[in-house]
Design a protein around this motif. Sequence first.
Motif, PDB file in Angstrom:
ATOM      1  N   LYS A  17       0.852  -1.199   0.000  1.00 37.09           N
ATOM      2  CA  LYS A  17       0.000   0.000   0.000  1.00 37.09           C
ATOM      3  C   LYS A  17       0.886   1.247   0.000  1.00 37.09           C
ATOM      4  CE  LYS A  17      -3.796  -2.288   0.113  1.00 37.09           C
ATOM      5  NZ  LYS A  17      -3.545  -2.945  -1.192  1.00 37.09           N
ATOM      6  N   ALA A  18       0.424   2.291  -0.690  1.00 34.76           N
ATOM      7  CA  ALA A  18       1.193   3.545  -0.771  1.00 34.76           C
ATOM      8  C   ALA A  18       1.616   3.991   0.627  1.00 34.76           C
ATOM      9  CB  ALA A  18       0.356   4.628  -1.439  1.00 34.76           C
ATOM     10  N   SER A 111      -1.785   2.999 -16.123  1.00 33.14           N
ATOM     11  CA  SER A 111      -1.189   1.752 -16.607  1.00 33.14           C
ATOM     12  C   SER A 111      -0.789   0.846 -15.433  1.00 33.14           C
ATOM     13  CB  SER A 111       0.023   2.079 -17.485  1.00 33.14           C
ATOM     14  OG  SER A 111       0.558   0.910 -18.038  1.00 33.14           O
ATOM     15  N   ILE A 112      -0.352   1.457 -14.329  1.00 30.42           N
ATOM     16  CA  ILE A 112      -0.018   0.683 -13.118  1.00 30.42           C
ATOM     17  C   ILE A 112      -1.260  -0.062 -12.628  1.00 30.42           C
ATOM     18  CG2 ILE A 112       0.486   0.930 -10.628  1.00 30.42           C
ATOM     19  CD1 ILE A 112       2.502   3.163 -11.412  1.00 30.42           C
ATOM     20  N   ILE A 113      -2.391   0.670 -12.604  1.00 31.21           N
ATOM     21  CA  ILE A 113      -3.638   0.065 -12.118  1.00 31.21           C
ATOM     22  C   ILE A 113      -4.090  -1.039 -13.083  1.00 31.21           C
ATOM     23  CG2 ILE A 113      -6.065   0.507 -11.549  1.00 31.21           C
ATOM     24  CD1 ILE A 113      -5.167   3.467 -10.942  1.00 31.21           C
ATOM     25  N   LYS A 116      -1.843  -4.087 -12.853  1.00 27.26           N
ATOM     26  CA  LYS A 116      -1.559  -4.565 -11.495  1.00 27.26           C
ATOM     27  C   LYS A 116      -0.053  -4.568 -11.223  1.00 27.26           C
ATOM     28  CE  LYS A 116      -5.540  -7.524 -10.417  1.00 27.26           C
ATOM     29  NZ  LYS A 116      -6.188  -7.879 -11.698  1.00 27.26           N
ATOM     30  N   ALA A 117       0.512  -3.380 -11.282  1.00 29.08           N
ATOM     31  CA  ALA A 117       1.945  -3.212 -11.037  1.00 29.08           C
ATOM     32  C   ALA A 117       2.133  -2.298  -9.823  1.00 29.08           C
ATOM     33  CB  ALA A 117       2.611  -2.612 -12.272  1.00 29.08           C
ATOM     34  N   VAL A 118       3.354  -1.919  -9.552  1.00 26.68           N
ATOM     35  CA  VAL A 118       3.618  -1.048  -8.408  1.00 26.68           C
ATOM     36  C   VAL A 118       4.828  -0.164  -8.702  1.00 26.68           C
ATOM     37  CG1 VAL A 118       5.109  -2.723  -7.173  1.00 26.68           C
ATOM     38  CG2 VAL A 118       3.829  -1.030  -5.859  1.00 26.68           C
ATOM     39  N   TYR A 119       4.784   1.055  -8.121  1.00 32.63           N
ATOM     40  CA  TYR A 119       5.905   2.000  -8.264  1.00 32.63           C
ATOM     41  C   TYR A 119       6.489   2.228  -6.870  1.00 32.63           C
ATOM     42  CZ  TYR A 119       8.138   6.630  -8.772  1.00 32.63           C
ATOM     43  OH  TYR A 119       9.015   7.695  -8.738  1.00 32.63           O
ATOM     44  N   LEU A 120       7.748   1.868  -6.729  1.00 31.00           N
ATOM     45  CA  LEU A 120       8.427   2.042  -5.444  1.00 31.00           C
ATOM     46  C   LEU A 120       9.382   3.223  -5.539  1.00 31.00           C
ATOM     47  CD1 LEU A 120       9.296  -1.716  -4.721  1.00 31.00           C
ATOM     48  CD2 LEU A 120       7.260  -0.437  -4.024  1.00 31.00           C
ATOM     49  N   ILE A 167      -3.596  -0.300  -6.792  1.00 32.65           N
ATOM     50  CA  ILE A 167      -4.951   0.262  -7.015  1.00 32.65           C
ATOM     51  C   ILE A 167      -4.888   1.792  -7.146  1.00 32.65           C
ATOM     52  CG2 ILE A 167      -6.241  -1.666  -6.005  1.00 32.65           C
ATOM     53  CD1 ILE A 167      -6.487   0.063  -3.415  1.00 32.65           C
ATOM     54  N   GLY A 168      -3.690   2.321  -7.298  1.00 32.92           N
ATOM     55  CA  GLY A 168      -3.557   3.757  -7.572  1.00 32.92           C
ATOM     56  C   GLY A 168      -3.336   4.638  -6.350  1.00 32.92           C
ATOM     57  N   GLY A 169      -3.233   4.033  -5.164  1.00 30.97           N
ATOM     58  CA  GLY A 169      -2.899   4.829  -3.971  1.00 30.97           C
ATOM     59  C   GLY A 169      -1.563   5.502  -4.195  1.00 30.97           C
TER      60      GLY A 169
END
Lengths: 174, 283
Positions: A17-18, A111-113, A116-120, A167-169
């Motif tokens: 989660k963000a 595009s992340i949502i 189903k990816a994630v940005y760290l 989910i875009g958080g």
Amino acid sequence: MKKITFPISEEQLMDLKAGDRVLASGYLYTARDAAHKRMYELLQKGEPLPVDISGQTIYYVGAAPAKPGCAVGPCGPTSSYRMDKYAPSLLDLGLKVMIGKGMRSDEVINSIIKNKAVYLIAIGGAAALIAKSIKKSELICYEDLGTEAIYRYEVEDMPLIVGIDSIGGNVYVR
Amino acid sequence: MNVRKIPASQITEAVKKLFMDCNYYIGDDISQALKDARENEDLQIAKDVLQQLIDNNSIAANERIPMCQDTGMAVLFVEYGDKVAVEDGSFKDAVEEGVRRAYIDGYLRKSVVSDPVFDRKNTKDNTPAIIHTEITQGDKIHITAGGKGFGSENMSAIKMLTPSAGVEGVKKFVLDTVAHAGPNPCPPMVVGVGIGGTFEKAAQLAKRATLRPINTSNPDERYAKLENELLEEINKMNIGPAGLGGKTSALGLNIETYPTHIAGMPVAVNICCHACRHKEVTI
């Protein structure tokens, strides 16, 4: 503090989660402006990428040279927005994790949502500290690009923060 | 006329040391500001990020490795005494060789490309440098050198304000530029503001402002007050260390000014990251 492993499992990814602080271990690829441009041009010509990025992690970094006896030189994140033009194409190919610093465009967030990816995020400017968590560095391709070549890093307990979750958080939206 | 001769090799050695040192050893002003900011923060994440930066800078100094992988483009402000002659070579070549030696021998990253638009081929030795030279009186050369990272350089801006904009116009442009930069330039930032002169002079003043220690003030108390006011406003923006929120969005803000034209009031804002690296030497 959550522990995650690259390549990341779907279960671990969906749990992020963000704002979560994580320690990451495993393998990742490095790529920044010039390598992204080359990969993007290959995709536009319908040609395969030099690395299979499906399920993988890309760290936006161009390390300083390693001193003798060190696995890598200082290697903090570079600004991610410069890769925004290229990121959606890579996410569509199955890229799961991007690591950098700073904000992303709406196109990248969508595009992340969708994928189903994630940005760290890594702490910008903490390059000497981050280098302590890189255990091995191996040149993969684009050697002529120097610091901008693609390397594969083996990392152990790399300190990161979830920037944008699946989910875009968004940690930057307050 | 008596002319003092300085060997080119002495200039090369001095420049090499400036760039190695500025990348390994953060200045005392920044170091103290990071510690003060850590004490001043309430948010745990802000305190933790600042602690990471403090730890990072200790590792860099102890191991003599760059504090940031972006060891920057080499920028030099030179005050060149009119009674100095360089022996065995040119001043420009001696400086470039010093930059080359620092970046190659010092394990600094080579970040310069030969052509900005078409070739973008790495020059592999971080040359050429950006050299601003002013001829002064005397028989000495004074050099202020900084390695300028581009994460923050890219967030900089210039605007040709006109006189009616007044001090309010200056404030608005500075604050808008910083707000737009947000988390991108590796906050907490150091903000350099150049006001006056011409289009290019304002930009040069802004760069010069980033190279002045942040624990100093503009000698004109009106500008010193403006420095404090703007810094206070920036630190209310809640950008915070690494852009994750908190009271420390900037560590310092310096203003440099120059006379300007009756029709103009150029303002340039040069943003620097927390790794605000600069060293000086007199030869």
